[in-house]
Design a protein around this motif. Structure first.
Motif, PDB file in Angstrom:
ATOM      1  N   THR A   1       0.854  -1.180   0.000  1.00 42.04           N
ATOM      2  CA  THR A   1       0.000   0.000   0.000  1.00 42.04           C
ATOM      3  C   THR A   1       0.897   1.239   0.000  1.00 42.04           C
ATOM      4  OG1 THR A   1      -1.600  -1.237   1.298  1.00 42.04           O
ATOM      5  CG2 THR A   1      -1.876   1.154   1.242  1.00 42.04           C
ATOM      6  N   VAL A   2       0.732   2.086  -1.008  1.00 46.57           N
ATOM      7  CA  VAL A   2       1.485   3.351  -1.091  1.00 46.57           C
ATOM      8  C   VAL A   2       0.428   4.432  -1.191  1.00 46.57           C
ATOM      9  CG1 VAL A   2       3.159   4.684  -2.413  1.00 46.57           C
ATOM     10  CG2 VAL A   2       3.404   2.198  -2.254  1.00 46.57           C
ATOM     11  N   GLY A   3       0.170   5.122  -0.081  1.00 49.85           N
ATOM     12  CA  GLY A   3      -0.962   6.054  -0.048  1.00 49.85           C
ATOM     13  C   GLY A   3      -2.232   5.259  -0.317  1.00 49.85           C
ATOM     14  N   GLN A   4      -2.986   5.627  -1.365  1.00 48.63           N
ATOM     15  CA  GLN A   4      -4.207   4.899  -1.709  1.00 48.63           C
ATOM     16  C   GLN A   4      -3.973   3.824  -2.770  1.00 48.63           C
ATOM     17  OE1 GLN A   4      -6.891   4.917  -0.127  1.00 48.63           O
ATOM     18  NE2 GLN A   4      -7.589   6.963   0.456  1.00 48.63           N
ATOM     19  N   THR A   5      -2.774   3.719  -3.260  1.00 49.45           N
ATOM     20  CA  THR A   5      -2.457   2.691  -4.261  1.00 49.45           C
ATOM     21  C   THR A   5      -2.192   1.362  -3.564  1.00 49.45           C
ATOM     22  OG1 THR A   5      -1.619   4.241  -5.902  1.00 49.45           O
ATOM     23  CG2 THR A   5      -0.714   2.019  -5.990  1.00 49.45           C
ATOM     24  N   LYS A   6      -2.880   0.304  -4.035  1.00 55.54           N
ATOM     25  CA  LYS A   6      -2.746  -1.028  -3.428  1.00 55.54           C
ATOM     26  C   LYS A   6      -2.487  -2.056  -4.521  1.00 55.54           C
ATOM     27  CE  LYS A   6      -6.259   0.001   0.048  1.00 55.54           C
ATOM     28  NZ  LYS A   6      -5.789  -0.342   1.390  1.00 55.54           N
ATOM     29  N   VAL A   7      -1.425  -2.833  -4.337  1.00 53.45           N
ATOM     30  CA  VAL A   7      -1.068  -3.834  -5.333  1.00 53.45           C
ATOM     31  C   VAL A   7      -0.796  -5.168  -4.645  1.00 53.45           C
ATOM     32  CG1 VAL A   7       0.433  -4.385  -7.305  1.00 53.45           C
ATOM     33  CG2 VAL A   7       0.106  -1.991  -6.631  1.00 53.45           C
ATOM     34  N   ILE A   8      -1.403  -6.239  -5.175  1.00 50.71           N
ATOM     35  CA  ILE A   8      -1.058  -7.589  -4.713  1.00 50.71           C
ATOM     36  C   ILE A   8       0.076  -8.094  -5.604  1.00 50.71           C
ATOM     37  CG2 ILE A   8      -1.844  -9.975  -4.458  1.00 50.71           C
ATOM     38  CD1 ILE A   8      -4.659  -8.948  -4.013  1.00 50.71           C
ATOM     39  N   CYS A   9       1.214  -8.412  -4.981  1.00 50.92           N
ATOM     40  CA  CYS A   9       2.357  -8.933  -5.732  1.00 50.92           C
ATOM     41  C   CYS A   9       2.596 -10.371  -5.288  1.00 50.92           C
ATOM     42  CB  CYS A   9       3.628  -8.134  -5.441  1.00 50.92           C
ATOM     43  SG  CYS A   9       3.465  -6.367  -5.735  1.00 50.92           S
ATOM     44  N   THR A  10       2.669 -11.290  -6.263  1.00 52.25           N
ATOM     45  CA  THR A  10       2.947 -12.679  -5.914  1.00 52.25           C
ATOM     46  C   THR A  10       4.138 -13.177  -6.716  1.00 52.25           C
ATOM     47  OG1 THR A  10       1.557 -13.668  -7.613  1.00 52.25           O
ATOM     48  CG2 THR A  10       0.471 -13.103  -5.553  1.00 52.25           C
ATOM     49  N   ALA A  11       4.834 -14.160  -6.165  1.00 56.61           N
ATOM     50  CA  ALA A  11       5.940 -14.800  -6.880  1.00 56.61           C
ATOM     51  C   ALA A  11       5.687 -16.296  -6.887  1.00 56.61           C
ATOM     52  CB  ALA A  11       7.267 -14.485  -6.206  1.00 56.61           C
TER      53      ALA A  11
END
Lengths: 249, 249, 249, 249, 249, 249
Positions: free
Chosen positions: E32-42
């Motif tokens: 979460t960066v401010g309101q930006t949300k990213v699901i990162c998977t490997a």
């Protein structure tokens, strides 16, 4: 030397054209040429493609397809592959172009006729059977339109000719003949004996001018017999097709 | 109140199954249900999909399509659009899944049976006619294989049931009924009266448990009559389908 | 009556074939026919398509494309549309088939020659210029292979003929002529004067057998002049092409 | 015999619905059913599809997708494959159809509601969790519209039921149960206890009418509990959904 | 002059990295960066792409996508459009290339690590958040492999810098800033302060060398703070990343 | 240490820009940079994309492609694969964005300029050669428009810089240099010496701030020499490009 099915070099296969084969289309036939069977339908749509709008002219376009098991080996559906193959494109462009040669697009008015040729069973000559059958479906559909002048100007039929090693120049090749022919030619002609399309190919071979002339003679004779069948099937509608149509001049 | 074509609520349309309709496929039929006509073929391929290799088991898969003018309005070909629509996908997945319920894939061995259902003319019930016809084509194809045990374990047929405002629960809806039905249900059952698939949908409406039971009763009775037609068409092959098959227990 | 550019009916446009036009391909030319310019390249790949593996034979296949601004109006790229159009398919199938008529695939061995024809500027006759140029690129590429017998068996060139209302039958139509021709025919012939392909179309019109013969005469003469240009461009390689090649017999 | 996670046959997994999960959509939830997690959003667009224009009615449509690592094995993205698979199509058509059964499209007016269900983590029951969550997202979005009559007419929830060899008929199967179930059925019902969809499949097996009845009993009870959770999450909005909604009658 | 959210020019938004966010993947985070949300998977796969087979080296590749309602206006799914857009391609190529700069592919062995970055909510900086989060997911996945030498050689993080008319050069732009920035630059750097990627664009504008230097200073400082967060989240795994990693030299 | 072709580190390859290379486009050049050859055309269309309609502004967009044998190994056509690859997308987005930085879209009016860059022969630096050539084609096309104020506001050119193990920082890499460079950077700058794009990548490596500065110095000098070539080629049109354009300030 004899052909594998006993036909003369100048002999067509048995032809049947069953009209009004389906209940929904404006025009439809099942055409049978030997073991080749094609359902041809004609659909009238009350608009024209973009490039013709507002010109008062109509359009005729064709689509062609084979059922997966129309052939001896199952063929993958073009819908499954997500694209139409080159052979199909060539054939459907040919059918549309040929039909447009015997229809007066101005007299048709701002309408599109969609011609669909679906091969149910294939044994050689599917594109020429499609043209011969599609002409009848198209004429049936035009007869349902209440037009002051009938837009079909002449008959149109097609057949193949080719050169076989063992039998020389022959008419109306079936699949087993077609697959070993040295030269393969499709002819589309009008009832009046004019050429609409000639597509001749040396199949990894070549042919001379003399061979070409022999093939054209065979094809002309065969197409006149196909036109005679079309006339009979069309019955009363025949009289509406151009006066001199169907007569070699 | 009467149905528009005079049928009883419990009455199927006329059924015909013409076997060996085409010359090339291992199994083929033309099934006619009222005005709905479907060509069903079964093709045997001597290999299986990737996910089954080396397991000694076979596979059955289905494809479904409609000719453009099978319908009242011309439908654009999926090959032209470059992709298969959601409705087609649903139907072909259903046909394949249903057929796999009555075939013993181990007894089939490492083979794929491709079932193709091509609708020539549509008047409602094309997916259920496809299943009923495809079962016969599949059985004909299996009979051509020289297998120690016949891999087909029971009959399989399908029909639709639905609720009409004016006639209540009815069996085997044609297109005009289907397009205004409040509830639409497809049933696939075995000869022994077991369910294989139930797909019931309130079409922007809902239905009660009581209505559901009434529909299931209608469908069960209709499917038994379809199985009787299949038995007759299959003739001698019938005796090879599982002993208790086709008998309600 | 004169043609719009002052040519005689029997006159080709100016022809130039610049060989080794690019540094990377095994064979390449820039062919210029009037204002039509096509880059033709031949690429040798040390394997064959699936259907030919293990037969000791090679393959020749062709691809054709136009730059978006090769034409007067910009044409959308086929890559952007995500599919290859029918016209392109027809042309690339024609080019490949024609080239295969003058190459001995057994002598080529298990190799594929990819021929790419990219139209840089179009002014009519792009498919025939492609064939004429591609033959040279193919021969240059074959000369780089260290083969015991040269696999190219004869010359191959192509041109168009057609019927114009104001000028009658003419040779080598440019775009302005082609777009109003009543009949349009593409001829592909060998150096020995044999036919490889005839594709004649009445463009929403028809043509007689007499017109056909007049067109064939024009085309034969034109192709012999194209073959003469090819011979000169190929220089030493010419002597490796079949002994009787390029001689009308 | 007990289920692998200790649940009773009649027991749902833990359910959580986190409303307003995202800042941008008009309605959004994260629904958690056991280990299955789905983000459901509802987007309001001020126009309708072509086939509905000018009729004063709205439309509800759904899309469904899974993140590549929602599953135990990574699944290739449908965007990378360039097409949407059959399973995805079936599911998104089901979600849209089900939601349209509880929304009065006339009261919605000429608007489209796009429902997106994106599975973040999958452990069985993703389509039924999607429907249960999507209903809440849809209701939240409708509450943002200033409409005279609330267009949502009843609650809508879904669950699965199935037959396990070791445990018999059970409610709300997780992935490990689902993958070995003999019968698998998805039920969509309204708050009033009416059926919207029944989709039951013998997975390469069949089921009897008695088994069907047992499964329907289990499912009806489970869906009532899901509706209770929806009511609590919706809070004040609950009072705007049809008076008798959510009450078995 | 102040930024719209009160941050200093040199200030990052709030950062959170929730590790092991999902149960299935070998490595996963929600960043979460401010309101930006990213699901990162490997995801670790035990094989490599064709072009690397048999070389004893591994590969890292990335895919990027946004949920349709991650954005303020709904974006059509790329799966629905049937192709991946140019922006998505650029971003996923960038992520993969950047990660490969800090992984020793020989030490990874013949394995592919698939990195998936799925944007759940977007408010600017989705590609840089994806890189910063993906690095952690990748490290978590590598820690699950039993490798003699840890293949991750340094930290890797990314941020954006830009020039705003009202605030000059600023760090970590949110969407409202990004959409009106005159210059927009993405920086990817290692823990040791080396550059991996610089992508700077005058958005229909240009920038001077002096402005470039100011932006690079801001970015370097921001990335060091992101690396500090990564170290803390990785905990024990930190000690396995190259000894001098994460130290400006 | 010397470069493989004997150039100094600060030396560009030979540059030629042949203007009006094709007869149809409004603007066209063949740009040659060493062995790299690109045909750049500019087409003016009298409308703008949807998102700009009615704003009185124009648009510039670019497409990029390579002939299959522009490269040492034949590359499959994107039209044959049915989709445009990531590298192509990145490049054509870059070209369009860069050109828009030196054109006043309001002064262009509601027109789109389509820029097509087709690589005929590739030896490194095809994207930067495309930009340098496309700028000239664009200016030629604008000069054909009868506009009160010339919309091109400054020169625009591009080159690459990189770090080679044996030669350190060098200008304008050819393919053999590019394929082994540790750092690879593309710079796009205006005649006035402003940056438009910086794209620097450590190719599975990283670079320091000091190296970055050395590369920028090399690139700035190279671009000024490219702008001088553009001025000469444009001749009279040069005087219509912004007064201070092309002058470092």
């Amino acid at each position: 030397m004899a052909r594998h099915d006993g036909r003369e070099a100048t002999e067509l296969r048995n032809i049947q054209i069953e009209k009004d084969y389906l209940i929904h289309p404006e025009g439809s036939v099942l055409i049978t040429v030997g073991q080749t069977k094609v359902i041809c339908t004609a659909t009238i749509e009350a608009k024209v493609p973009h490039f013709l709008r507002g010109q008062g002219k109509g359009w005729v376009t064709a689509e062609y397809s084979m059922l997966p098991r129309a052939t001896n080996q199952r063929t993958q559906r073009e819908a499954s592959r997500g694209k139409i193959g080159g052979r199909t494109m060539e054939i459907q462009r040919l059918i549309g172009r040929a039909l447009r040669a015997v229809i007066d697009l101005e007299k048709l008015g701002e309408r599109t006729i969609w011609v669909d040729c679906d091969v149910i069973q294939a044994d050689g000559g599917t594109r020429t059977a499609s043209i011969t059958g599609a002409f009848v479906a198209l004429s049936l559909a035009c007869a349902k339109l209440d037009l002051p002048v009938f837009p079909v100007t002449d008959y149109l039929a097609a057949t193949s000719v080719g050169v076989l090693e063992e039998a020389g120049a022959v008419l109306d090749l079936d699949y087993s003949e077609d697959s070993k022919a040295e030269v393969d030619m499709n002819l589309v002609m009008t009832g009046a004996g004019q050429f609409v399309e000639i597509q001749g190919t040396g199949e990894e071979a070549t042919f001379s001018r003399a061979q070409l002339n022999e093939l054209l003679d065979l094809g002309e004779a065969g197409i006149q017999r196909l036109v005679a069948v079309q006339k009979e099937v069309l019955g009363d509608i025949s009289s509406r097709i151009g006066e001199k149509a169907g007569t070699i001049q």
